[in-house]
Write an enzyme that holds these catalytic residues in place. Structure first.
Site, mmCIF file in Angstrom:
data_model
loop_
_atom_site.group_PDB
_atom_site.id
_atom_site.type_symbol
_atom_site.label_atom_id
_atom_site.label_comp_id
_atom_site.label_asym_id
_atom_site.label_seq_id
_atom_site.Cartn_x
_atom_site.Cartn_y
_atom_site.Cartn_z
ATOM 1 N N GLU A 1 -4.765 2.240 -4.488
ATOM 2 C CA GLU A 1 -3.299 2.268 -4.401
ATOM 3 C C GLU A 1 -2.750 0.990 -3.781
ATOM 4 O O GLU A 1 -1.584 0.947 -3.382
ATOM 5 C CB GLU A 1 -2.840 3.482 -3.568
ATOM 6 C CG GLU A 1 -3.135 3.383 -2.080
ATOM 7 C CD GLU A 1 -4.508 3.917 -1.706
ATOM 8 O OE1 GLU A 1 -4.697 4.280 -0.538
ATOM 9 O OE2 GLU A 1 -5.400 3.967 -2.580
ATOM 10 N N ASP B 1 0.857 -1.183 0.000
ATOM 11 C CA ASP B 1 0.000 0.000 0.000
ATOM 12 C C ASP B 1 0.894 1.234 0.000
ATOM 13 O O ASP B 1 1.856 1.328 0.770
ATOM 14 C CB ASP B 1 -0.903 -0.001 1.241
ATOM 15 C CG ASP B 1 -1.939 1.098 1.184
ATOM 16 O OD1 ASP B 1 -3.017 0.846 0.632
ATOM 17 O OD2 ASP B 1 -1.656 2.205 1.668
ATOM 18 N N ILE B 2 0.599 2.184 -0.892
ATOM 19 C CA ILE B 2 1.403 3.409 -0.975
ATOM 20 C C ILE B 2 1.131 4.264 0.258
ATOM 21 O O ILE B 2 -0.027 4.538 0.589
ATOM 22 C CB ILE B 2 1.075 4.200 -2.250
ATOM 23 C CG1 ILE B 2 1.370 3.351 -3.488
ATOM 24 C CG2 ILE B 2 1.857 5.499 -2.289
ATOM 25 C CD1 ILE B 2 0.966 4.012 -4.785
#
Length: 331
Positions: free
Chosen positions: A246, A203-204
């Site tokens: 994302e 996950d960004i």
């Protein structure tokens, strides 16, 4: 609704952001055998099978949210008799007086049927030509070429449709549907052969801040670049996919706890060192290694718990779910 739109040679449907149908034209109703009262104020997913609901959730909603439009989404809707009808869907989001709507244009996928009809027609002509082969030898050779051409076109079209159905349009990675199939394949292989595998969820970090600060276009470019990093950093047998928004997932075949953590650290480090438009970018990673007690749902849940721990402990880090379990036992 204007009469021209109501009877346009394509289906039209307007839905809320939550998926509630607020308008539908007569053309679509006639095609599908419904009345206005059947669909208005109903959820659009009522018309979908479980597989198509997954497509809608993994591609349609995230794409509309990021780009405000969706182009050429291949999807099936169930008519009033429960028969699945294929469509190409184009959608665009807009807001009027503070109310958000998504307008969708629906075109029936008739071209493939036309190709199949042409093939059957060509074969019938070929059979007739065999009866009078002495007079139709030249025509027969021509028909052979036409059949080969049509078969090639049909196979190419099928290949394109299959690839579109399992590919994330923005990043070019495989999509959630493909990932789910491969996850089930690896589970079956594990149960039959004992070959272990691990699952990463990436996950960004602070991605909302990227969109808020630089805009959704830069956000899209960040997602595309991260997908490129995943492609270059993963092994040939690994399966990288965009899970949604994302969030990305990677299946690591033949990888135990130790090896999966090494690969995850390499990915995290590669992202940290890459050159980004936003100046810097990091990811948090959660890992779970499949066990006999797991299912597709539980390994996803365990990897997600590990991802949550990475976020809670400062982000830009890798956590294997076993690390959390060992920490609990030691305490």
């Amino acid at each position: 609704m204007h009469e021209r739109l109501n009877y346009a040679p394509c289906g039209f449907m307007s839905i809320t952001h939550e998926g509630i149908i607020t308008e539908v034209n007569q053309t679509f109703l006639d095609w599908m055998g419904y009345k206005q009262a059947d669909l208005l104020n109903e959820h659009v997913e009522r018309l979908m099978s479980m597989a198509n609901k997954l497509i809608f959730h993994s591609y349609f909603y995230p794409t509309i949210s990021l780009n405000e439009h969706v182009e050429e989404l291949f999807i099936n809707f169930k008519d009033s008799k429960g028969i699945s009808v294929p469509y190409l869907l184009n959608g665009r989001r807009f807001e009027t007086n503070g109310v958000e709507r998504i307008d969708c244009i629906l075109v029936q996928m008739k071209k493939r049927i036309d190709y199949e009809q042409e093939l059957r027609s060509a074969k019938r002509q070929m059979e007739a030509a065999y009866v009078a082969k002495d007079q139709a030898l030249v025509k027969l050779e021509q028909l052979h070429l036409e059949i080969e051409k049509k078969q090639t076109e049909l196979m190419d079209m099928n290949a394109i449709l299959i690839e579109l159905s399992v590919t994330d349009k923005l990043t070019g990675l495989k999509n959630r549907r493909f990932f789910q199939d491969k996850l089930e394949e690896n589970i079956t292989l594990y149960r039959e052969t004992g070959k272990t595998f691990s699952l990463l969820i990436l996950d960004i970090d602070h991605f909302k801040k990227v969109n808020d600060t630089y805009g959704h276009q830069v956000g899209d470019e960040v997602l595309i670049q991260l997908a490129s990093v995943l492609k270059t950093q993963t092994r040939e047998a690994d399966i990288a996919a965009r899970y949604g928004g994302e969030e990305f997932v990677v299946i690591l075949p033949n990888s135990d706890i130790v090896e999966s953590k090494i690969i995850a650290e390499q990915l995290r480090h590669a992202v940290e060192l890459a050159q980004w438009q936003t100046g810097s970018l990091t990811v948090s990673i959660g890992i779970a290694t499949f066990t006999m007690e797991d299912s597709d749902a539980t390994i996803l849940k365990r990897a997600d718990q590990a991802l949550y721990a990475s976020k809670e402990n400062g982000r830009n880090r890798v956590t294997h779910i076993n690390d959390l379990n060992e920490k609990i036992l030691s305490n």
